[in-house]
Design a protein around this motif. Structure first.
Motif, PDB file in Angstrom:
ATOM      1  N   HIS A  31       0.726   6.336 -10.072  1.00 24.20           N
ATOM      2  CA  HIS A  31       0.278   5.177  -9.300  1.00 24.20           C
ATOM      3  C   HIS A  31      -0.369   4.114 -10.185  1.00 24.20           C
ATOM      4  CE1 HIS A  31       0.226   6.994  -4.980  1.00 24.20           C
ATOM      5  NE2 HIS A  31       1.338   7.267  -5.635  1.00 24.20           N
ATOM      6  N   THR A  48       8.064  -0.205  -3.723  1.00 22.62           N
ATOM      7  CA  THR A  48       6.892   0.559  -3.275  1.00 22.62           C
ATOM      8  C   THR A  48       7.286   1.744  -2.402  1.00 22.62           C
ATOM      9  OG1 THR A  48       6.566  -0.838  -1.307  1.00 22.62           O
ATOM     10  CG2 THR A  48       5.413  -1.493  -3.330  1.00 22.62           C
ATOM     11  N   SER A 107       2.698   8.045   3.807  1.00 25.06           N
ATOM     12  CA  SER A 107       1.342   7.638   3.424  1.00 25.06           C
ATOM     13  C   SER A 107       1.316   7.065   2.016  1.00 25.06           C
ATOM     14  CB  SER A 107       0.368   8.811   3.536  1.00 25.06           C
ATOM     15  OG  SER A 107       0.759   9.879   2.689  1.00 25.06           O
ATOM     16  N   GLU A 108       2.104   7.632   1.107  1.00 24.66           N
ATOM     17  CA  GLU A 108       2.170   7.120  -0.256  1.00 24.66           C
ATOM     18  C   GLU A 108       2.842   5.749  -0.280  1.00 24.66           C
ATOM     19  OE1 GLU A 108       2.874   9.353  -4.256  1.00 24.66           O
ATOM     20  OE2 GLU A 108       4.845   8.867  -3.419  1.00 24.66           O
ATOM     21  N   GLU A 159       0.294   3.256   0.770  1.00 22.81           N
ATOM     22  CA  GLU A 159      -0.673   3.022  -0.307  1.00 22.81           C
ATOM     23  C   GLU A 159      -0.102   2.100  -1.380  1.00 22.81           C
ATOM     24  OE1 GLU A 159      -3.073   5.649  -3.709  1.00 22.81           O
ATOM     25  OE2 GLU A 159      -2.084   6.652  -2.037  1.00 22.81           O
ATOM     26  N   LEU A 160       1.127   2.377  -1.809  1.00 18.59           N
ATOM     27  CA  LEU A 160       1.750   1.557  -2.846  1.00 18.59           C
ATOM     28  C   LEU A 160       2.024   0.135  -2.349  1.00 18.59           C
ATOM     29  CD1 LEU A 160       4.282   4.136  -4.340  1.00 18.59           C
ATOM     30  CD2 LEU A 160       2.293   3.174  -5.511  1.00 18.59           C
ATOM     31  N   LYS A 193       0.365  -1.507   0.034  1.00 23.90           N
ATOM     32  CA  LYS A 193      -0.916  -2.213   0.105  1.00 23.90           C
ATOM     33  C   LYS A 193      -1.336  -2.699  -1.278  1.00 23.90           C
ATOM     34  CE  LYS A 193      -3.054  -0.056   4.175  1.00 23.90           C
ATOM     35  NZ  LYS A 193      -4.110   0.871   4.658  1.00 23.90           N
ATOM     36  N   ALA A 194      -1.188  -1.830  -2.278  1.00 23.04           N
ATOM     37  CA  ALA A 194      -1.585  -2.201  -3.638  1.00 23.04           C
ATOM     38  C   ALA A 194      -0.726  -3.335  -4.177  1.00 23.04           C
ATOM     39  CB  ALA A 194      -1.489  -0.977  -4.550  1.00 23.04           C
ATOM     40  N   GLN A 217       1.459  -1.200   9.042  1.00 23.24           N
ATOM     41  CA  GLN A 217       0.223  -0.994   8.275  1.00 23.24           C
ATOM     42  C   GLN A 217      -0.007  -2.051   7.202  1.00 23.24           C
ATOM     43  OE1 GLN A 217      -2.242   1.501   8.565  1.00 23.24           O
ATOM     44  NE2 GLN A 217      -1.249   1.845  10.543  1.00 23.24           N
TER      45      GLN A 217
END
Length: 292
Positions: free
Chosen positions: A53, A77, A83-84, A87-88, A90-91, A125
């Motif tokens: 990540h 991403t 969930s991963e 996360e990616l 969002k980043a 999300q």
């Protein structure tokens, strides 16, 4: 936002296998100088599968900084874990990417309803434009016309990178979706047939080494110069084919090393090209004047 000739850019590594940020920034400049319309960092060609990540975000941040809003950035991403992927994504949004490219979950082999819920959840999300990525050859599952059309109804699901090889499937999707939903060819050799049925461009591996030539093909199609486009398509076929003589991005990186642009190193389980493949690559590159 995402149309034209878009490069699926490689992630260069140094002799120790670490991200070579300076070489990467120079590759970004090479693309922009040669008319590339957008950049995809951390896709399959960017070896996202072997980036942790932190490394993933280092590449995206370097891309955003170097591009400096000159062309759109569609950051890879996707993950087989919802969930991963959230996360990616969002980043990537926080880093300044213009959109996210999300592969169909691999290995899990979800149902079509599972695929729909996966992409829907990520879209809900993270408020960033999102492009689906269908590549059955790598994931073992096809995103069907029906599921794609359902997903196209979600406001921030803006398109599809289609590497299924199915021109008919792409046409069926386009027949059911509005102008705002963009299909991009995920196979260089199918850019012409895909765009002939309404795709808006290509996410290209070949553009890593021949960005101006891929741009010229796409521009000819967009301008309706079909004979020029057909001739450019034929001209590039041997390059497209040699880019997949071994697993992508091994040939692209080998070619870039021969051009003096970055090292050929890939991360295990990929290995550098076999000697016989290198000789074939050199022959094709010399034919196009890329090396002496």
């Amino acid at each position: 936002m995402f149309r034209g000739s878009i490069v699926a850019i490689v992630t260069p590594f140094d002799s120790e296998g670490r991200f070579d940020e300076e070489a990467f920034r120079q590759l970004v400049e090479f693309q922009i100088e040669n008319g590339t319309d957008g950049i995809v960092p951390c896709g399959s060609t960017g070896e996202a599968a072997t980036l942790d990540h932190q490394g993933h975000m280092e590449v995206i941040r370097a891309c955003v900084e170097q591009v400096n809003k000159r062309v759109p950035i569609l950051a890879g991403t996707g993950s087989n874990s919802t969930s991963e992927a959230i996360e990616l994504t969002k980043a990537a949004k926080e880093a300044g990417a213009d959109g996210a490219l999300l592969i169909t979950p691999y290995y899990n082999k979800p149902s079509q309803e599972g695929l729909y819920q996966h992409f829907k959840t990520v879209a809900e999300q993270v408020a960033i434009p999102q492009m689906l990525y269908n590549v059955p050859g790598r994931t073992g599952i096809n995103l069907t016309v029906e599921t794609t059309v359902r997903l196209a109804e979600i406001s921030n699901v803006i398109g599809l990178k289609d590497a299924s090889g199915g021109v008919n499937q792409a046409g069926e999707i386009l027949a059911c979706t509005g102008e705002d939903f963009a299909i991009l060819s995920g196979d260089d050799s199918l850019t012409l047939p895909f765009m002939s049925v309404g795709a808006k461009g290509v996410i290209s591996v070949t553009a890593n080494i021949m960005p101006a030539a891929v741009k010229a093909l796409v521009a000819a199609i967009e301008e309706g110069r079909w004979e020029d486009a057909r001739q450019q398509h034929f001209k590039l076929l041997d390059i497209h084919n040699i880019m997949f003589i071994e697993s992508n991005p091994t040939p692209a990186k080998a070619a870039l090393e021969l051009m003096g642009r970055c090292k050929a190193g890939v991360r295990l389980p990929l290995v550098t090209m076999q000697p016989q493949s290198i000789e074939q690559l050199k022959t094709v590159m010399a034919r196009h004047g890329l090396i002496a």
